[in-house]
Write a protein that holds these residues in place. Structure first.
Motif, PDB file in Angstrom:
ATOM      1  N   CYS A 144       0.860  -1.184   0.000  1.00  0.00           N
ATOM      2  CA  CYS A 144       0.000   0.000   0.000  1.00  0.00           C
ATOM      3  C   CYS A 144       0.900   1.239   0.000  1.00  0.00           C
ATOM      4  CB  CYS A 144      -0.898  -0.002   1.232  1.00  0.00           C
ATOM      5  SG  CYS A 144      -1.951   1.467   1.383  1.00  0.00           S
ATOM      6  N   ILE A 146       1.184   4.940   0.708  1.00  0.00           N
ATOM      7  CA  ILE A 146       0.523   6.039   1.427  1.00  0.00           C
ATOM      8  C   ILE A 146       1.207   7.323   0.998  1.00  0.00           C
ATOM      9  CG2 ILE A 146      -0.103   6.983   3.671  1.00  0.00           C
ATOM     10  CD1 ILE A 146       0.032   4.172   4.795  1.00  0.00           C
ATOM     11  N   ASP A 147       0.568   8.062   0.121  1.00  0.00           N
ATOM     12  CA  ASP A 147       1.197   9.223  -0.507  1.00  0.00           C
ATOM     13  C   ASP A 147       1.250  10.428   0.422  1.00  0.00           C
ATOM     14  OD1 ASP A 147       2.398  10.269  -2.935  1.00  0.00           O
ATOM     15  OD2 ASP A 147       0.641  11.572  -3.061  1.00  0.00           O
ATOM     16  N   GLU A 155       5.668   2.924   1.504  1.00  0.00           N
ATOM     17  CA  GLU A 155       5.030   1.694   1.036  1.00  0.00           C
ATOM     18  C   GLU A 155       5.090   0.651   2.146  1.00  0.00           C
ATOM     19  OE1 GLU A 155       6.968   0.467  -2.562  1.00  0.00           O
ATOM     20  OE2 GLU A 155       5.604   1.645  -3.812  1.00  0.00           O
ATOM     21  N   TYR A 184      -5.374   8.601   6.492  1.00  0.00           N
ATOM     22  CA  TYR A 184      -4.589   8.911   5.300  1.00  0.00           C
ATOM     23  C   TYR A 184      -5.533   8.882   4.104  1.00  0.00           C
ATOM     24  CZ  TYR A 184      -0.521   8.311   8.260  1.00  0.00           C
ATOM     25  OH  TYR A 184       0.403   8.464   9.273  1.00  0.00           O
ATOM     26  N   CYS A 187      -4.145   6.815  -0.648  1.00  0.00           N
ATOM     27  CA  CYS A 187      -3.516   5.494  -0.563  1.00  0.00           C
ATOM     28  C   CYS A 187      -3.833   4.709  -1.830  1.00  0.00           C
ATOM     29  CB  CYS A 187      -4.029   4.730   0.666  1.00  0.00           C
ATOM     30  SG  CYS A 187      -3.849   5.659   2.217  1.00  0.00           S
ATOM     31  N   ARG A 188      -2.861   3.919  -2.271  1.00  0.00           N
ATOM     32  CA  ARG A 188      -3.028   3.189  -3.527  1.00  0.00           C
ATOM     33  C   ARG A 188      -2.450   1.777  -3.388  1.00  0.00           C
ATOM     34  NH1 ARG A 188      -3.438   4.759  -9.072  1.00  0.00           N
ATOM     35  NH2 ARG A 188      -2.448   3.282 -10.534  1.00  0.00           N
ATOM     36  N   ASN A 198      -7.670   2.852  -5.211  1.00  0.00           N
ATOM     37  CA  ASN A 198      -7.391   4.148  -4.598  1.00  0.00           C
ATOM     38  C   ASN A 198      -8.365   4.371  -3.452  1.00  0.00           C
ATOM     39  OD1 ASN A 198      -5.298   5.213  -6.531  1.00  0.00           O
ATOM     40  ND2 ASN A 198      -6.983   4.864  -7.959  1.00  0.00           N
ATOM     41  N   CYS A 222      -6.686  -1.230   9.261  1.00  0.00           N
ATOM     42  CA  CYS A 222      -7.144   0.052   8.720  1.00  0.00           C
ATOM     43  C   CYS A 222      -8.509  -0.119   8.048  1.00  0.00           C
ATOM     44  CB  CYS A 222      -6.146   0.604   7.707  1.00  0.00           C
ATOM     45  SG  CYS A 222      -4.494   0.884   8.392  1.00  0.00           S
TER      46      CYS A 222
END
Length: 249
Positions: A144, A146-147, A155, A184, A187-188, A198, A222
């Protein structure tokens, strides 16, 4: 071998009270239905260090006991008899059931060895197929991205996934930035064979796991926030894909 606490939990980030049977009649009825369906049941004993695969043979509500099949390994059977706490997990038709009993006893059932345990005081039963949690691959794990992590994009590998959310492994047991309630928004996750997922996430629970080398690792559960129908469809397709692959093995 990981600790018993690291086994898949029954309901992840769901409200357990909504899915918990506490009435003796309901518990006996549900376990009897499992016995009649005949799926394999995993029983973790010896503080999660050993397990057996078994089937329920009989549920006697009047006597308050559950009888289940003798395991194939003499040593794990012995450890089962010495274990004071045993965790039962099964997923008949994708409906996950989990409960805990006290010590098991050796009995004879229809001329052969079997285990007997007192009926559990409560049983967690996930009635909604879409919330079935499934572990993601260990080899080439999903990650995952998390930008919007405060210290820059990060990641993290996934442990499992469901329509309700995901569990992530943290790089260290004391890693900051994943306090309960932390959100967050960007996330992707690339779902193989399905497409990019996304999502926005909220940290709902923590679990510390004892690793084989004695070190501790932390897993965080999460919850998906406002999951759009298109993203729900991707998760459902991926979970179904993993389940098909698991059954094929």
């Amino acid at each position: 071998m990981v600790s018993e606490a690291s086994r898949p939990d029954a309901a992840g980030n769901l409200d357990l009270a909504r899915y918990t049977l506490t009435a003796r009649v309901e518990i006996a009825h549900h376990l009897r239905a499992i016995a009649q369906a005949g799926p394999m049941v995993t029983v973790f004993s010896n503080r999660g260090r050993t397990f057996i695969l078994t089937r329920f043979l009989e549920v006697d509500a009047k006597a308050g006991v559950l009888i289940f099949d003798w395991g194939s390994n003499p040593e794990t059977n012995r450890q089962m008899l010495e274990s004071e706490r045993n965790v039962f997990v099964c997923s008949p038709d994708g409906v996950k059931t989990q409960f805990v009993t006290g010590a098991a006893r050796e009995v004879e059932y229809e001329g052969r060895q079997a285990f007997e345990a007192d009926l559990p005081e409560q049983v967690v039963k996930l009635q909604r197929r879409e919330y079935f949690r499934i572990q993601t691959p260990v080899v080439n794990p999903l990650v995952c991205l998390i930008d919007d992590f405060p210290e820059g994009p990060v990641e993290l590998p996934l442990y499992d996934i469901s329509l309700g959310g995901i569990a992530l492994w943290l790089p260290t047991a004391s890693a900051p930035g994943f306090e309960l309630g932390q959100r967050y928004e960007r996330c992707r996750i690339e779902l193989p064979g399905v497409g990019p997922l996304n999502v926005a996430l909220e940290v709902r629970h923590h679990l510390t796991v004892q690793q084989r080398n004695g070190n501790e690792a932390k897993r965080v559960g999460c919850y998906f926030l406002n999951l759009r129908p298109a993203m729900e469809n991707l998760v459902q397709r991926y979970v179904a894909q993993l389940e098909r692959e698991r059954r094929a093995r």
